[in-house]
Design a protein around this motif. Structure first.
Motif, PDB file in Angstrom:
ATOM      1  N   THR A 129     -10.207   2.871  -1.767  1.00 31.19           N
ATOM      2  CA  THR A 129      -9.680   3.547  -0.576  1.00 31.19           C
ATOM      3  C   THR A 129      -8.413   4.336  -0.880  1.00 31.19           C
ATOM      4  O   THR A 129      -8.288   5.515  -0.516  1.00 31.19           O
ATOM      5  CB  THR A 129      -9.409   2.521   0.535  1.00 31.19           C
ATOM      6  OG1 THR A 129     -10.653   1.916   0.917  1.00 31.19           O
ATOM      7  CG2 THR A 129      -8.793   3.196   1.750  1.00 31.19           C
ATOM      8  N   LYS A 130      -7.458   3.705  -1.553  1.00 31.97           N
ATOM      9  CA  LYS A 130      -6.208   4.421  -1.872  1.00 31.97           C
ATOM     10  C   LYS A 130      -6.445   5.557  -2.870  1.00 31.97           C
ATOM     11  O   LYS A 130      -5.868   6.643  -2.701  1.00 31.97           O
ATOM     12  CB  LYS A 130      -5.161   3.430  -2.382  1.00 31.97           C
ATOM     13  CG  LYS A 130      -4.608   2.532  -1.286  1.00 31.97           C
ATOM     14  CD  LYS A 130      -3.441   1.707  -1.738  1.00 31.97           C
ATOM     15  CE  LYS A 130      -3.855   0.575  -2.643  1.00 31.97           C
ATOM     16  NZ  LYS A 130      -4.665  -0.451  -1.966  1.00 31.97           N
TER      17      LYS A 130
ATOM     18  N   LEU B 154      -7.697   8.356  -0.723  1.00 30.67           N
ATOM     19  CA  LEU B 154      -6.615   9.030  -0.014  1.00 30.67           C
ATOM     20  C   LEU B 154      -5.807   9.919  -0.950  1.00 30.67           C
ATOM     21  O   LEU B 154      -5.319  10.988  -0.550  1.00 30.67           O
ATOM     22  CB  LEU B 154      -5.701   7.991   0.645  1.00 30.67           C
ATOM     23  CG  LEU B 154      -6.318   7.168   1.779  1.00 30.67           C
ATOM     24  CD1 LEU B 154      -5.354   6.077   2.226  1.00 30.67           C
ATOM     25  CD2 LEU B 154      -6.670   8.066   2.959  1.00 30.67           C
TER      26      LEU B 154
ATOM     27  N   SER C  38      -6.248   0.567   3.654  1.00 29.88           N
ATOM     28  CA  SER C  38      -5.679   1.826   4.137  1.00 29.88           C
ATOM     29  C   SER C  38      -4.490   1.611   5.063  1.00 29.88           C
ATOM     30  O   SER C  38      -4.013   2.553   5.700  1.00 29.88           O
ATOM     31  CB  SER C  38      -6.748   2.650   4.864  1.00 29.88           C
ATOM     32  OG  SER C  38      -7.181   1.992   6.041  1.00 29.88           O
TER      33      SER C  38
ATOM     34  N   THR D   2      -9.211  15.492   7.236  1.00 28.08           N
ATOM     35  CA  THR D   2      -9.593  14.130   6.862  1.00 28.08           C
ATOM     36  C   THR D   2     -11.025  13.826   7.276  1.00 28.08           C
ATOM     37  O   THR D   2     -11.793  13.234   6.507  1.00 28.08           O
ATOM     38  CB  THR D   2      -8.637  13.118   7.511  1.00 28.08           C
ATOM     39  OG1 THR D   2      -7.287  13.441   7.155  1.00 28.08           O
ATOM     40  CG2 THR D   2      -8.947  11.708   7.050  1.00 28.08           C
TER      41      THR D   2
ATOM     42  N   ASN E 291       0.821  -1.210   0.000  1.00 29.06           N
ATOM     43  CA  ASN E 291       0.000   0.000   0.000  1.00 29.06           C
ATOM     44  C   ASN E 291       0.855   1.260   0.000  1.00 29.06           C
ATOM     45  O   ASN E 291       0.556   2.237  -0.706  1.00 29.06           O
ATOM     46  CB  ASN E 291      -0.921   0.007   1.225  1.00 29.06           C
ATOM     47  CG  ASN E 291      -1.999  -1.052   1.159  1.00 29.06           C
ATOM     48  OD1 ASN E 291      -2.355  -1.532   0.075  1.00 29.06           O
ATOM     49  ND2 ASN E 291      -2.526  -1.440   2.303  1.00 29.06           N
TER      50      ASN E 291
ATOM     51  N   THR F 276      -0.865   1.409   6.117  1.00 28.37           N
ATOM     52  CA  THR F 276       0.428   1.898   5.645  1.00 28.37           C
ATOM     53  C   THR F 276       1.526   1.415   6.583  1.00 28.37           C
ATOM     54  O   THR F 276       1.264   1.004   7.717  1.00 28.37           O
ATOM     55  CB  THR F 276       0.449   3.433   5.565  1.00 28.37           C
ATOM     56  OG1 THR F 276       0.188   3.982   6.862  1.00 28.37           O
ATOM     57  CG2 THR F 276      -0.595   3.939   4.574  1.00 28.37           C
TER      58      THR F 276
ATOM     59  N   ALA G  89      -9.837   5.661   8.106  1.00 25.31           N
ATOM     60  CA  ALA G  89     -10.327   4.316   8.408  1.00 25.31           C
ATOM     61  C   ALA G  89     -11.265   4.331   9.608  1.00 25.31           C
ATOM     62  O   ALA G  89     -12.320   3.686   9.603  1.00 25.31           O
ATOM     63  CB  ALA G  89      -9.146   3.382   8.663  1.00 25.31           C
TER      64      ALA G  89
ATOM     65  N   PHE H 235     -14.224   5.256   1.004  1.00 28.66           N
ATOM     66  CA  PHE H 235     -13.449   4.739   2.126  1.00 28.66           C
ATOM     67  C   PHE H 235     -14.065   3.504   2.765  1.00 28.66           C
ATOM     68  O   PHE H 235     -13.615   3.078   3.825  1.00 28.66           O
ATOM     69  CB  PHE H 235     -13.255   5.845   3.171  1.00 28.66           C
ATOM     70  CG  PHE H 235     -12.427   6.983   2.658  1.00 28.66           C
ATOM     71  CD1 PHE H 235     -11.052   6.884   2.560  1.00 28.66           C
ATOM     72  CD2 PHE H 235     -13.027   8.161   2.240  1.00 28.66           C
ATOM     73  CE1 PHE H 235     -10.279   7.920   2.078  1.00 28.66           C
ATOM     74  CE2 PHE H 235     -12.268   9.218   1.758  1.00 28.66           C
ATOM     75  CZ  PHE H 235     -10.891   9.097   1.666  1.00 28.66           C
TER      76      PHE H 235
ATOM     77  N   ALA I 260      -4.574   8.267   6.755  1.00 32.00           N
ATOM     78  CA  ALA I 260      -5.068   6.903   6.550  1.00 32.00           C
ATOM     79  C   ALA I 260      -5.721   6.353   7.814  1.00 32.00           C
ATOM     80  O   ALA I 260      -6.775   5.712   7.760  1.00 32.00           O
ATOM     81  CB  ALA I 260      -3.924   5.995   6.101  1.00 32.00           C
TER      82      ALA I 260
END
Length: 290
Positions: free
Chosen positions: A139-140, A143, A241, A104, A55, A243, A218, A133, A214
């Motif tokens: 999801t990525k 982001l 999500s 966010t 990711n 990382t 989430a 999300f 992230a």
């Protein structure tokens, strides 16, 4: 040089040496047990860490170039606007000034199909947007959109670089018959290449340390708040999500596997150095060609 040497020794050399030292131990803040290379071997077979690595590399490969290109495009647009440029600069820069957690939360709320207006407006004009999300596939990209929304830092640096390009170079090129692309390719890019290199290198380092957005996205998309005592595993949905810094944080400060967390920190440091050296080499080659 002594003040710098003291600071370097206290805040870089000693922490790095301590990280290497503890990586060979099982350390939970209370007990220190030597285990050799066990932590390193465990990393090779840890699916949790490898999901985070994939990711994070995805974000580095996709997010960093898009941020530089998008920031350069906005900066180029602002240099060509004669009226209202100051207002647009403020509008484009404002999202960057919002604290990351608040930004966010607001972004996830706005694009949420159940609470936000964006998907509703798109649906009324016949466009079906994804559930950003809550869908592992999106999801990525979600982001990435969040990072492009807060592009003000990159934009303002590149705008300053563009305004610093001597106008006489453009005038001479125009007299010689160079078109807009040729002026951009032969004058603008070589002149601002050090700033582009700075933006790319810092972007890679920041993306490798991508954590707050992230994690918050989430938790908000699950309807949870990250409070003391929260045991929700990071990476919702289905690890999309997750990382690398989240794994490091989870292992070190939730599971108290400090030895393994030191291994993860060393890997993060090595990868950041590798990408930095590659980018420096590529930009130096570009500068030599131009």
């Amino acid at each position: 040089m002594s003040p710098w040497l003291i600071g370097f020794a206290l805040f870089f050399a000693y922490p790095l040496a301590a990280t290497v030292y503890f990586s060979f131990y099982r350390y939970n803040l209370f007990q220190l047990t030597p285990i050799g290379l066990t932590n390193y071997r465990f990393l090779l077979h840890d699916p949790y860490a490898w999901t985070a690595i994939k990711n994070t590399l995805w974000l580095v490969v996709v997010l960093v170039p898009l941020r530089v290109l998008f920031g350069l495009g906005l900066a180029q647009l602002l240099t060509n606007i004669r009226q209202g440029g100051n207002i647009l600069r403020s509008i484009f820069y404002l999202p960057f000034l919002i604290p990351p957690v608040a930004a966010t939360v607001a972004f996830v709320f706005v694009v949420n199909p159940g609470t936000g207006p964006i998907n509703d407006i798109a649906a009324k004009i016949g466009i079906n947007l994804p559930d950003w999300f809550n869908d592992p596939t999106w999801t990525k990209p979600g982001l990435t959109l969040l990072s492009l929304w807060a592009i003000g830092d990159v934009m303002i640096i590149l705008l300053a670089a563009l305004l610093d390009v001597p106008k006489t170079l453009y005038e001479a090129a125009a007299i010689d018959g160079a078109n807009a692309w040729q002026r951009f390719r032969r004058i603008t890019l070589p002149t601002i290449s050090p700033v582009l290199m700075f933006s790319a290198v810092t972007g890679v380092i920041e993306t490798l340390q991508y954590f707050t957005q992230a994690m918050v996205a989430a938790h908000v998309s699950q309807g949870n708040a990250d409070q003391a005592g929260t045991t929700t595993a990071p990476g919702y949905p289905d690890g999309a999500s997750l990382t690398f810094p989240q794994v490091l944080y989870d292992e070190g400060f939730r599971q108290f596997n400090m030895g393994y967390a030191c291994v993860l920190a060393l890997v993060l440091f090595a990868v950041a150095m590798f990408f930095t050296l590659i980018l420096l080499r590529q930009f130096h080659a570009f500068a030599d060609d131009n």
